[in-house]
Scaffold this active site. Structure first.
Site, PDB file in Angstrom:
ATOM      1  N   PRO A  92      47.899 -44.678  -2.734  1.00 55.34           N
ATOM      2  CA  PRO A  92      47.657 -43.374  -3.366  1.00 55.34           C
ATOM      3  C   PRO A  92      47.215 -43.494  -4.811  1.00 55.34           C
ATOM      4  O   PRO A  92      46.714 -42.536  -5.393  1.00 55.34           O
ATOM      5  CB  PRO A  92      49.019 -42.663  -3.246  1.00 55.34           C
ATOM      6  CG  PRO A  92      50.007 -43.731  -2.975  1.00 55.34           C
ATOM      7  CD  PRO A  92      49.284 -44.826  -2.274  1.00 55.34           C
ATOM      8  N   GLU A 119      57.631 -49.379  -1.806  1.00 52.59           N
ATOM      9  CA  GLU A 119      56.999 -48.974  -3.066  1.00 52.59           C
ATOM     10  C   GLU A 119      55.655 -49.655  -3.296  1.00 52.59           C
ATOM     11  O   GLU A 119      55.026 -49.465  -4.332  1.00 52.59           O
ATOM     12  CB  GLU A 119      57.932 -49.284  -4.244  1.00 52.59           C
ATOM     13  CG  GLU A 119      59.226 -48.483  -4.240  1.00 52.59           C
ATOM     14  CD  GLU A 119      58.985 -46.995  -4.327  1.00 52.59           C
ATOM     15  OE1 GLU A 119      58.261 -46.560  -5.245  1.00 52.59           O
ATOM     16  OE2 GLU A 119      59.503 -46.262  -3.467  1.00 52.59           O
ATOM     17  N   ARG A 161      31.712 -46.117  12.350  1.00 53.31           N
ATOM     18  CA  ARG A 161      30.689 -45.221  12.898  1.00 53.31           C
ATOM     19  C   ARG A 161      29.344 -45.382  12.189  1.00 53.31           C
ATOM     20  O   ARG A 161      28.322 -44.902  12.676  1.00 53.31           O
ATOM     21  CB  ARG A 161      31.154 -43.767  12.863  1.00 53.31           C
ATOM     22  CG  ARG A 161      31.327 -43.192  11.480  1.00 53.31           C
ATOM     23  CD  ARG A 161      31.987 -41.823  11.517  1.00 53.31           C
ATOM     24  NE  ARG A 161      31.185 -40.847  12.214  1.00 53.31           N
ATOM     25  CZ  ARG A 161      30.236 -40.124  11.658  1.00 53.31           C
ATOM     26  NH1 ARG A 161      29.934 -40.293  10.375  1.00 53.31           N
ATOM     27  NH2 ARG A 161      29.563 -39.227  12.361  1.00 53.31           N
ATOM     28  N   ASP A 176      25.887 -35.370   8.184  1.00 53.13           N
ATOM     29  CA  ASP A 176      27.324 -35.205   7.992  1.00 53.13           C
ATOM     30  C   ASP A 176      27.627 -34.644   6.613  1.00 53.13           C
ATOM     31  O   ASP A 176      26.858 -34.817   5.661  1.00 53.13           O
ATOM     32  CB  ASP A 176      28.048 -36.562   8.099  1.00 53.13           C
ATOM     33  CG  ASP A 176      28.120 -37.067   9.534  1.00 53.13           C
ATOM     34  OD1 ASP A 176      27.907 -36.266  10.447  1.00 53.13           O
ATOM     35  OD2 ASP A 176      28.391 -38.263   9.715  1.00 53.13           O
TER      36      ASP A 176
END
Length: 277
Positions: A92, A119, A161, A176
């Site tokens: 993150p 963590e 993809r 897209d």
């Protein structure tokens, strides 16, 4: 492309056997190797974590298992003829994973994923392997998961993809959302299929017209509408040359105007005053 994943939950990666990724593997477009990090532990409890220096809650993944695992994965890859590895660290605290990043990764021949738990991994591991290969620390969103395996699935599907021969129609990803080129800062608009009437709801007449120019313009306008409604930040930071004359007319109707004062803030468009949402 070769893809290695080192994880303490190999079973989490089972989805890599199905759908487009599974087909890419079956066709030899993608070679996936999933490794159990605990195979590189040497105590009776297969320990992969320890308490953090400096105190605080949670546990940190240890250097030794990760270092031994990555060394062996690299040695095996090189022996098999793989080259130019890149380390992908889902976290993150990484930079946002975007379509642009997916395209960049799809052009690399070998990706090694290190999904963490607890963590995270002792920072020295990333610093060590950054001296040997490019490292991509990527975040799939502004939230925290229990572990990085779900992010590996997301990144792998987005990358796979784009590989030649994976999609049935090679043009499928050109329109897209976020696709490089005309769609780089836009969301794809709505799509429709048969029947032409469902529960009293018609499809837009222009899609039945057979007029390719009008259909293309309608799709572009709908992309602008959806982006303005759902991701106005994308409109704001689109450069002055991102939109043609027709685009600017549509944006004007939607309540947008160029922002001559915004460039220094990374902003090029703004909501016009006194325009209803």
């Amino acid at each position: 492309m070769r893809l290695d994943v080192v994880t303490i939950f190999p079973e989490y990666l089972e989805p890599l056997n199905v759908s487009l990724v599974g087909k890419a593997r079956a066709r030899g477009r993608l070679h996936v190797h999933v490794h159990d990090l605990r195979d590189w532990t040497y105590d009776r409890h297969n320990t992969v974590d320890d308490t953090p220096y400096g105190g605080g809650p949670g546990m940190v993944m240890k250097t030794e298992p990760w270092g031994d695992a990555l060394d062996e994965v690299l040695a095996d890859g090189y022996e098999s003829g793989a080259a130019s590895p890149a380390l992908v660290v889902p976290t993150p605290s990484g930079r946002p994973f975007t379509q642009e990043t997916a395209v960049e990764l799809s052009e690399r021949p070998w990706l090694i994923f290190t999904p963490a738990r607890y963590e995270g991994i002792d920072r020295r591991v990333t610093d060590e392997y950054a001296t040997r290969m490019p490292v991509y620390e990527v975040s799939i969103g502004d939230y925290v998961l229990a572990g990085g395996e779900a992010a590996v699935l997301v990144v792998t599907e987005a990358v796979a993809r784009l590989l030649p021969g994976v999609l049935g129609n090679a043009e499928s990803h050109r329109d897209d959302s976020f696709a490089p080129g005309a769609m780089a800062n836009l969301l794809e608009g709505p799509v429709y299929t048969k029947p032409p009437v469902w529960r009293g709801r018609d499809i837009p007449e222009v899609l039945l017209s057979g007029h390719h120019g009008k259909i293309a313009r309608w799709r572009r306008d709908e992309a602008l509408r959806r982006t303005a409604a759902n991701r106005p930040d994308l409109i704001e930071r689109s450069g002055p040359g991102a939109f043609d004359k027709k685009d600017r007319e549509t944006l004007s109707v939607l309540g947008w105007e160029p922002d001559p004062e915004g460039e220094r803030y990374g902003r090029f468009w703004r909501r016009a005053a006194a325009v209803e949402e």
